[in-house]
Design an enzyme around this catalytic site. Structure first.
Site, mmCIF file in Angstrom:
data_model
loop_
_atom_site.group_PDB
_atom_site.id
_atom_site.type_symbol
_atom_site.label_atom_id
_atom_site.label_comp_id
_atom_site.label_asym_id
_atom_site.label_seq_id
_atom_site.Cartn_x
_atom_site.Cartn_y
_atom_site.Cartn_z
ATOM 1 N N ARG A 1 0.818 -1.218 0.000
ATOM 2 C CA ARG A 1 0.000 0.000 0.000
ATOM 3 C C ARG A 1 0.852 1.270 0.000
ATOM 4 O O ARG A 1 0.317 2.379 -0.065
ATOM 5 C CB ARG A 1 -0.927 0.009 1.227
ATOM 6 C CG ARG A 1 -1.936 -1.116 1.231
ATOM 7 C CD ARG A 1 -2.800 -1.061 2.458
ATOM 8 N NE ARG A 1 -3.688 0.092 2.438
ATOM 9 C CZ ARG A 1 -4.982 0.026 2.096
ATOM 10 N NH1 ARG A 1 -5.508 -1.116 1.733
ATOM 11 N NH2 ARG A 1 -5.719 1.114 2.107
ATOM 12 N N ASN B 1 -3.634 8.105 6.846
ATOM 13 C CA ASN B 1 -3.845 7.840 5.421
ATOM 14 C C ASN B 1 -4.848 8.852 4.913
ATOM 15 O O ASN B 1 -5.843 9.131 5.586
ATOM 16 C CB ASN B 1 -4.422 6.437 5.183
ATOM 17 C CG ASN B 1 -3.430 5.346 5.500
ATOM 18 O OD1 ASN B 1 -2.250 5.613 5.724
ATOM 19 N ND2 ASN B 1 -3.908 4.118 5.525
ATOM 20 N N GLY B 2 -4.646 9.364 3.707
ATOM 21 C CA GLY B 2 -5.580 10.317 3.129
ATOM 22 C C GLY B 2 -4.902 11.646 2.877
ATOM 23 O O GLY B 2 -3.671 11.768 2.912
ATOM 24 N N TRP C 1 3.082 6.071 1.158
ATOM 25 C CA TRP C 1 3.093 6.431 -0.261
ATOM 26 C C TRP C 1 2.973 7.939 -0.305
ATOM 27 O O TRP C 1 1.946 8.501 0.058
ATOM 28 C CB TRP C 1 1.930 5.760 -0.991
ATOM 29 C CG TRP C 1 1.918 6.009 -2.467
ATOM 30 C CD1 TRP C 1 2.624 5.345 -3.421
ATOM 31 C CD2 TRP C 1 1.122 6.987 -3.162
ATOM 32 N NE1 TRP C 1 2.337 5.854 -4.664
ATOM 33 C CE2 TRP C 1 1.423 6.866 -4.540
ATOM 34 C CE3 TRP C 1 0.213 7.960 -2.758
ATOM 35 C CZ2 TRP C 1 0.825 7.670 -5.511
ATOM 36 C CZ3 TRP C 1 -0.374 8.772 -3.725
ATOM 37 C CH2 TRP C 1 -0.067 8.613 -5.087
ATOM 38 N N GLU D 1 -5.838 -2.955 -21.155
ATOM 39 C CA GLU D 1 -5.371 -3.565 -19.912
ATOM 40 C C GLU D 1 -3.961 -4.136 -20.066
ATOM 41 O O GLU D 1 -3.120 -4.001 -19.172
ATOM 42 C CB GLU D 1 -6.347 -4.651 -19.460
ATOM 43 C CG GLU D 1 -5.914 -5.443 -18.233
ATOM 44 C CD GLU D 1 -5.721 -4.614 -16.986
ATOM 45 O OE1 GLU D 1 -5.134 -5.139 -16.024
ATOM 46 O OE2 GLU D 1 -6.143 -3.439 -16.955
ATOM 47 N N HIS E 1 -5.973 6.374 -38.766
ATOM 48 C CA HIS E 1 -6.345 7.745 -38.451
ATOM 49 C C HIS E 1 -5.280 8.454 -37.619
ATOM 50 O O HIS E 1 -5.584 9.443 -36.945
ATOM 51 C CB HIS E 1 -7.689 7.772 -37.732
ATOM 52 C CG HIS E 1 -8.822 7.273 -38.564
ATOM 53 N ND1 HIS E 1 -9.274 7.925 -39.686
ATOM 54 C CD2 HIS E 1 -9.577 6.150 -38.450
ATOM 55 C CE1 HIS E 1 -10.269 7.249 -40.221
ATOM 56 N NE2 HIS E 1 -10.472 6.153 -39.494
#
Length: 605
Positions: free
Chosen positions: A27, A101-102, A75, A482, A505
């Site tokens: 995380r 967190n946040g 993070w 993906e 294109h």
């Protein structure tokens, strides 16, 4: 996106917190920190370090004992990764410690006010604002200090707070970022993800937004940020601790790719209704009359979930004949969309906590829309906010990049599309055809995975490319998107995906021998159209790797996958490209489970 873990009890806390941080490192992994105390301690002891959890562990002194503590793996949002910007954050008197967190949206405004009052900040983070607000509160109880601070905080948070004067408790709060309590025997845990708790307890309480909790060694209580008591009943986590282990694989990504046959079997199990050629999806909370009243389906997700939603929209439109499309949730919530009462909205999130998706759900609910969730985590925020939904039962996914959860999400959409189709105009024979195709998937996935050695050779051959193009048409286009995302996420090779029909294109200008193209070429009604795209690339000396149901003459290499029903083919065609991305990154020496700049569950904007 960061990881929080906390403990209060009688055990030595530091090893428990470090173990929890290791499980949460997916995380966030640019810095980490830990703060501890005990009932007899004089204050708080803290260690922080830039880098991985192992770097933090190396700094912890031998005498670092305590029975209460909180820890964090980061993070970075506000402030670059550094020792100082690492959490926990302490006030100048070393009495208050906060992990968060946040994002505090009004951090600059609050910081300016605090600095005007003489507060000196040690870090660049928004979190330190919360620490000073709590430390400066004149309230008598820690709970009141935290509540008072949060009254002026705008934004998202999952926080855990310790105070040297209240060393018999940890106070936690949630608004938009997950907080889970773990209930033990005369010990309590808290974390941002059950992964950190599962080795010690499977009894958990998930806080709602606007809810707080006080943890003591032998008790816990929950209440709102306004102080009203709430009732919390512990639930049993269905996953085992072994589900979070690497299981003999070198990486979590490889483990999770290899689990897809079993994972798909789980999402199908007990849901197929042979008698009526349909499926049981009891959690939808949508009866047949309501289903027939749906005039449009709008699917919202981010990243991989958005791509799964694109395939889901194709399945719903094809099988149920309801107009359907997918849109990034991060865009939807900011464009003031028209919310139609006849539209069914479907929110897709692996974690069930993705902030952009959750915010879109909350806005839709405010406007009276019916919202279903397609999520992997039982009891997650989106699962609780939605009117109903489908759990994808992929099991824990630890690697930052999603593989098995993507596949299971698409299969779940196949079930939903069949369910809606059979309520509407899909025939019994077509229902049986799709059911037979769904049942073939686990064995066909195993067949693809058995060809890993050949895919590895191809990946090593293409690993020198500086950039790659991915193309697909209609059903194949989301697969190309993906696959392109997977390659760039873990190998850092620049990759772009286009509809095959769009080559002429503009993107044909990029074609040259140094730019390989990966082409999705299913054996369906568009086969010849896709082959024409290969001709265009070959005429310009482009290299081609095709993923197809048979060898493609114009391709330099072909990965052959087993054929299913046309509608279900995208599920299978993406799997070899997961392996392709994995082995490309491996050949380039990348840190596959922890790609740079990314984290698993995106709970910030």
């Amino acid at each position: 996106m960061c990881g929080i873990v906390g403990y209060i009890g009688k055990r030595d806390v530091a090893p428990l917190l470090l173990e929890g941080l290791q499980r949460l490192e997916y995380r966030g992994y640019d810095s980490a920190g830990i703060v501890i105390t005990s009932p007899k301690a004089a204050g708080l002891k803290m260690v922080k370090a830039k880098g991985r959890v192992r770097d933090l562990e190396a700094r912890i002194p031998k005498r670092f004992a305590g029975t209460t503590g909180i820890a964090h793996t980061r993070w970075a949002t506000h402030g670059a990764p550094s020792d100082i910007n690492s959490h926990p954050h302490l006030d100048p008197e070393n009495k208050v410690a906060v992990v968060h967190n946040g994002i505090v949206d009004n951090a600059a405004e609050l910081r300016a006010k605090l600095e005007a009052d003489g507060v000196v900040f040690a870090s660049e983070t928004d979190t330190e604002v919360i620490t000073h607000l709590i430390a400066r509160s004149q309230a008598e109880k820690l709970e009141e200090k935290v509540r008072e601070a949060l009254k002026v905080v705008e934004g998202t948070y999952g926080i855990a707070v310790m105070h040297a004067d209240f060393n018999d408790r940890i106070v936690v709060a949630r608004n938009g970022s997950p907080v889970v309590l773990g209930i033990g025997e005369k010990e309590m845990f808290v974390a941002s993800d059950v992964a950190a708790l599962i080795s010690h307890t499977r009894q958990v309480v998930t806080l709602d937004d606007g809810e707080m909790a006080t943890l003591k060694a032998d008790d816990f209580r929950t209440y709102t940020t306004s102080g009203t008591r709430t009732t919390a009943t512990p639930e049993t986590v269905e996953w085992e601790a072994a589900s979070y282990d690497m299981g003999g694989h070198d990486t979590y990504m490889h483990k999770e790719i290899s689990e897809q046959s079993d994972a798909v079997d789980r999402v199908l199990r007990g849901r197929i209704d042979e008698k009526f050629s349909t499926v049981h999806l009891g959690g939808l909370n949508l009866d047949a009359r309501e289903a027939r009243g749906i005039r449009r389906v709008k699917i919202l997700g981010c990243g991989t979930s958005y791509h799964a939603g694109m395939i889901g929209a194709s399945l719903i439109e094809g099988l149920a004949r309801i107009p359907a499309d997918a849109e990034p949730a991060s865009e939807f919530r900011y464009r003031n969309p028209v919310v139609d009462p006849d539209t069914l909205y479907i929110a897709v999130s692996q974690s069930g906590e993705t902030y952009d998706v959750l915010a879109a759900v909350q806005e839709l609910k405010r406007k009276g829309a019916r919202v279903l969730g397609v999520v992997n985590v039982v009891g997650s925020a989106i699962a609780r906010e939605a009117d109903g939904g489908v759990y994808v039962h992929a099991g824990p996914e630890v690697c930052v990049v999603s593989t098995k959860c993507f596949t299971n999400t698409v299969v779940a959409f196949g079930l939903l599309a069949l369910h809606l189709g059979r309520i509407r105009d899909l025939s019994v024979s077509d229902g049986k055809r799709i059911i037979e195709g769904l049942r073939k998937l686990p064995a066909q996935i195993s067949e693809i995975l058995e060809g890993e050695a050949e895919i590895k050779k191809l990946a090593e051959e293409y690993a020198g490319a500086k950039s790659m193009m991915f193309i697909g048409r209609v059903r194949g286009y989301p697969v190309a998107l993906e696959a392109s995302l997977k390659l760039k996420e873990i190998s850092y090779i620049h990759a772009e995906a286009y509809p095959a029909s769009e080559l002429k294109h503009g993107p044909l200008a990029l074609i040259e021998p140094a730019l390989p193209t990966v082409a999705i070429v299913p054996d369906d009604e568009l086969l010849e159209k896709n082959r024409a795209a290969l001709e265009e690339i070959k005429a310009r000396s482009g290299r081609i790797l095709a993923v197809a149901h048979r060898e493609q003459e114009k391709a330099d290499h072909t990965i052959v996958v087993p054929k299913n029903e046309n509608e279900l083919d995208p599920i299978l065609m993406g799997i070899p490209l997961q392996l392709f991305a994995y082995h490309t990154a491996l050949a380039m020496g990348r840190d596959i489970d922890k790609p740079r700049n990314l984290a698993k569950s995106v709970t910030v904007e």
